[in-house]
Design a protein around this motif. Structure first.
Motif, mmCIF file in Angstrom:
data_model
loop_
_atom_site.group_PDB
_atom_site.id
_atom_site.type_symbol
_atom_site.label_atom_id
_atom_site.label_comp_id
_atom_site.label_asym_id
_atom_site.label_seq_id
_atom_site.Cartn_x
_atom_site.Cartn_y
_atom_site.Cartn_z
ATOM 1 N N TYR A 1 0.839 -1.196 0.000
ATOM 2 C CA TYR A 1 0.000 0.000 0.000
ATOM 3 C C TYR A 1 0.882 1.258 0.000
ATOM 4 O O TYR A 1 0.638 2.191 -0.770
ATOM 5 C CB TYR A 1 -0.924 0.003 1.219
ATOM 6 N N ASN A 2 1.873 1.271 0.871
ATOM 7 C CA ASN A 2 2.774 2.431 0.940
ATOM 8 C C ASN A 2 3.518 2.640 -0.377
ATOM 9 O O ASN A 2 3.691 3.773 -0.827
ATOM 10 C CB ASN A 2 3.772 2.281 2.090
ATOM 11 N N GLN A 3 3.947 1.544 -0.989
ATOM 12 C CA GLN A 3 4.657 1.662 -2.266
ATOM 13 C C GLN A 3 3.741 2.213 -3.351
ATOM 14 O O GLN A 3 4.146 3.067 -4.135
ATOM 15 C CB GLN A 3 5.234 0.303 -2.696
ATOM 16 N N ARG A 4 2.500 1.753 -3.386
ATOM 17 C CA ARG A 4 1.547 2.279 -4.371
ATOM 18 C C ARG A 4 1.268 3.757 -4.133
ATOM 19 O O ARG A 4 1.160 4.545 -5.084
ATOM 20 C CB ARG A 4 0.244 1.480 -4.348
ATOM 21 N N ALA A 5 1.159 4.162 -2.879
ATOM 22 C CA ALA A 5 0.924 5.576 -2.564
ATOM 23 C C ALA A 5 2.104 6.427 -3.019
ATOM 24 O O ALA A 5 1.922 7.502 -3.605
ATOM 25 C CB ALA A 5 0.678 5.750 -1.065
ATOM 26 N N LEU A 6 3.318 5.954 -2.771
ATOM 27 C CA LEU A 6 4.508 6.688 -3.224
ATOM 28 C C LEU A 6 4.561 6.770 -4.741
ATOM 29 O O LEU A 6 4.887 7.814 -5.311
ATOM 30 C CB LEU A 6 5.778 6.026 -2.686
ATOM 31 N N THR A 7 4.232 5.688 -5.400
ATOM 32 C CA THR A 7 4.223 5.678 -6.860
ATOM 33 C C THR A 7 3.205 6.684 -7.388
ATOM 34 O O THR A 7 3.487 7.438 -8.320
ATOM 35 C CB THR A 7 3.921 4.267 -7.389
ATOM 36 N N ALA A 8 2.028 6.721 -6.786
ATOM 37 C CA ALA A 8 0.994 7.667 -7.219
ATOM 38 C C ALA A 8 1.455 9.103 -7.029
ATOM 39 O O ALA A 8 1.242 9.954 -7.896
ATOM 40 C CB ALA A 8 -0.298 7.414 -6.443
ATOM 41 N N LEU A 9 2.117 9.381 -5.926
ATOM 42 C CA LEU A 9 2.627 10.735 -5.697
ATOM 43 C C LEU A 9 3.711 11.096 -6.706
ATOM 44 O O LEU A 9 3.747 12.215 -7.216
ATOM 45 C CB LEU A 9 3.158 10.876 -4.272
ATOM 46 N N ASN A 10 4.587 10.145 -6.996
ATOM 47 C CA ASN A 10 5.640 10.402 -7.974
ATOM 48 C C ASN A 10 5.072 10.631 -9.364
ATOM 49 O O ASN A 10 5.553 11.481 -10.108
ATOM 50 C CB ASN A 10 6.655 9.256 -7.998
ATOM 51 N N VAL A 11 4.038 9.890 -9.738
ATOM 52 C CA VAL A 11 3.396 10.081 -11.038
ATOM 53 C C VAL A 11 2.767 11.470 -11.093
ATOM 54 O O VAL A 11 2.894 12.184 -12.085
ATOM 55 C CB VAL A 11 2.342 8.983 -11.312
ATOM 56 N N ALA A 12 2.109 11.872 -10.025
ATOM 57 C CA ALA A 12 1.487 13.197 -9.990
ATOM 58 C C ALA A 12 2.535 14.287 -10.147
ATOM 59 O O ALA A 12 2.307 15.280 -10.844
ATOM 60 C CB ALA A 12 0.723 13.387 -8.679
#
Length: 149
Positions: A117-128
């Motif tokens: 979950y944390n990795q997906r959240a970080l990935t989403a922030l990086n994409v944004a």
């Protein structure tokens, strides 16, 4: 000598039960919203109990050797076959260890889920951040104020 082995197996059983109790606390912490405050003492207690179990296992293997049995599971099975008191405690220890192993496996799954979950959240922030071509968050963790031109 068999009394000493019996006492060691009883001590192992109570230590495994204590370990299982700590695993239950860990599971509760891992399902909490903010587990960071409660996890360090739990990890410390688990480490302590694992050390105690390793020591007790060495003591048990030494006692088995003194009784003429091989070390480990095979030796305990032979010792249990020759003494009903040891057999009863050995059975309790095995059942407790199986329960603790199931709890530990569950907690490992909870940890993996939280990490994913944390990795997906970080990935989403990086994409944004890369999509907007401007920093979504500034170095201080705040959204920067932009003036309109």
């Amino acid at each position: 000598m068999k009394d000493a082995l019996l006492a060691t197996v009883i001590d192992e059983y109570s230590t495994v039960e204590a370990f299982a109790s700590v695993l239950a606390l860990e599971e509760k912490a891992l399902t909490a919203i903010e587990p960071l405050e409660t996890l360090p003492p739990i990890v410390e207690k688990k480490t302590e109990l694992i050390g105690k179990l390793a020591t007790l296992e060495k003591v048990r293997d030494t006692q088995l050797a003194e009784l003429g049995f091989p070390s480990g599971w095979k030796g305990m099975e032979l010792a249990a076959g020759s003494d009903t008191r040891i057999a009863a405690q050995w059975s309790l220890l095995q059942k407790a260890a199986e329960r603790a192993q199931r709890s530990n496996t569950l907690n490992g799954s909870l940890i993996r889920t939280r990490m994913e979950y944390n990795q997906r959240a970080l990935t989403a922030l990086n994409v944004a951040v890369t999509t907007e071509k401007v920093g979504f968050y500034g170095p201080d963790g705040r959204i920067p104020a932009y003036s309109s031109l």
